[in-house]
Scaffold this motif. Structure first.
Motif: not given
Length: 483
Positions: A338, A340, A392, A394, A438-440, A457-458, A460, A462, A464
């Motif tokens: 996590g 990145w 991955k 940011n 990554a995100g809702n 849920i990853s 770390d 996040k 997913i």
């Protein structure tokens, strides 16, 4: 003991439904808006392929996975470099090298193999004098077992789990090897520092004192057990459990999963230094736990489940400068866990011309692995013929990898941004694509068709969002995740 070119590999590969024609991918390439990562990939690709052995070398197909001056491959380095090698099309090399490791396990070496094999098809003389006098790090058997399981998942080649040589290696590693070297879960703090030594014993002779080092750390006097060996034992037995389960042997699989868990429980109960918030590194023959710099193996063997302790381990690694061999693990491991941005920093450090010893073979293979499995988030599962992906990054931007061989086919994959990805199946085998973002996101537009996503849920923490699509040969699919 016979070390020889493994001439039956091609026939056996056909028998197990695997064709090397799809795996020889010399033109795999990577593009991205992140030009620093592109430069790192291009450098690493050229450097790693430079270490490919000659076609007429007596050992057969191979690549360097040791000190380059030795013209050899050792168990630890090869286990680490193996997926990077697959990405670069070195499938024949992997199959030959790991088959040789498996075939050369023997009772006369107390169920060790050859730690290091050279291009002449011999145990490297730098590490071997005879079956009674040689250098060997005990985590190696479990590392190789873990590597062959990962290679099966990447390639879809069942040779790695079904061939008699590998089955024999698996069985001897999880039974006789553990018994012979006194490695049961309740013996790790009681076992002798030295076992199976010749008479007379010469402490200063490394072929005697280092025949069965209980760690990958070297040069530690009177070491009874290293924490990395505990993690390796856990992963080795857990891997064997998963192999058994894949073959439908559920009862035996459950037994070995329970055995594996006992090592993990001992790791957390015995090795965690609560006052300092870190894991001890060694246990001495004098009965003392010893601290040292953090090493990658607790994360490499995926032995940690407590998220706070994983974060502590990552923070300690980031704060510590270590040798280039250990550092080469970090891009993949930091992406996996996590962090990145830190993973990217390690890629740039490893590929920097100013970095000392960046020419060590593990470095270039580690950079390739970090970009493809890490940054591009590519994770195949041969059992269910699924390729999972997760961009991955940011900082946004785009990235693409083309002509990548895995699961007996070949793909192009592009991440156009954090919520748009596309894949093309260039080969002749179907697979399922688990596209993750990554995100809702509530929905995903899949080639114009709106589908609901599933949430995960990853590790770390996040959120997913995922959608799964069947990808037949020749298909091109684009997915756009929608809030």
């Amino acid at each position: 003991m016979i070390l020889r070119r493994y001439k039956s590999i091609l026939l056996a590969s056909v028998f197990y439904g695997f064709s090397f024609a799809s795996a020889q991918v010399e033109n795999v390439n990577f593009t991205s808006s992140d030009k620093d990562l592109v430069r790192a990939f291009d450098w690493a690709k050229d450097m790693a392929l430079h270490y490919k052995g000659a076609d007429n070398d007596p050992v057969g197909a191979w690549y360097e996975a040791a000190l380059p001056s030795r013209n050899a491959f050792c168990m630890r380095d090869a286990a680490h470099q193996s997926i990077g090698a697959e990405i670069l099309g070195l499938s024949r090399e992997n199959l030959n090298m790991f088959t040789l490791f498996a075939k050369n396990i023997s009772a006369s070496k107390d169920w060790c193999s050859y730690w290091e094999i050279n291009k002449w098809g011999k145990p490297a003389p730098e590490d071997y004098r005879s079956d009674k006098e040689f250098w060997y790090n005990l985590p190696a058997n479990f590392d190789v077992l873990f590597a062959t399981w990962r290679l099966y998942h990447w390639t879809g080649n069942k040779w790695y789990i079904n061939d008699p040589a590998f089955v024999y290696f698996q069985e001897k590693t999880v039974k006789e090897y553990i018994d012979t070297w006194v490695l049961s879960a309740d013996s790790l703090l009681k076992r002798p520092a030295h076992l199976h030594t010749p008479i007379p014993y010469e402490e200063k002779d490394s072929f005697q004192s280092c025949r069965g080092l209980p760690s990958y750390s070297e040069g530690i006097a009177n070491l009874r057990t290293g924490v990395d060996l505990v993690a390796a034992l856990y992963r080795g037995l857990q891997t064997y459990s998963e192999i058994l389960a894949a073959k439908g042997k559920q009862q035996a699989a459950k037994l070995y999963a329970q055995k594996a868990e006992r090592y993990r429980m001992r790791l957390e109960a015995d090795w965690w230094n609560n006052s300092q918030g870190r894991y001890f590194a060694y246990y001495s023959s004098g009965g003392e736990f010893i601290n040292d710099d953090p090493v990658p193996f607790l994360l490499w063997f995926d032995a940690l489940k407590d998220r706070s302790r994983i974060k502590s381990q990552l923070a300690q690694i980031t704060a510590t400068k270590t040798n280039i061999e250990c550092t080469s693990y970090y891009p993949y491991l930091f992406y996996k866990n996590g962090d990145w941005d830190q993973a990217r920093k390690y890629i740039l450090y490893l590929s920097d011309p100013a970095t000392p010893r960046r020419e060590y073979p593990e470095v270039s293979f580690g950079v390739i692995d970090g970009i493809v499995q890490g940054f591009m988030g590519i994770s195949p599962d041969a059992q269910v013929r699924t390729i999972a992906t997760l961009f991955k990054s940011n900082s946004g931007g785009f990235a693409a990898i083309n002509n990548l061989a895995l699961l007996q086919t070949k793909i192009n994959l592009s991440h156009k941004n954090g919520h748009q990805s596309a894949i093309s199946n260039l080969g002749n085998r179907s697979f399922k694509w688990k596209a993750s973002f990554a995100g809702n996101y509530r929905y995903a537009n899949v080639n114009g068709i709106l589908m609901s996503t599933k949430k995960e849920i990853s590790k770390d923490g996040k959120v997913i969002s995922c959608v799964q699509v069947n990808i037949k040969p020749g298909m091109h699919v684009e997915i756009d995740a929608k809030s």
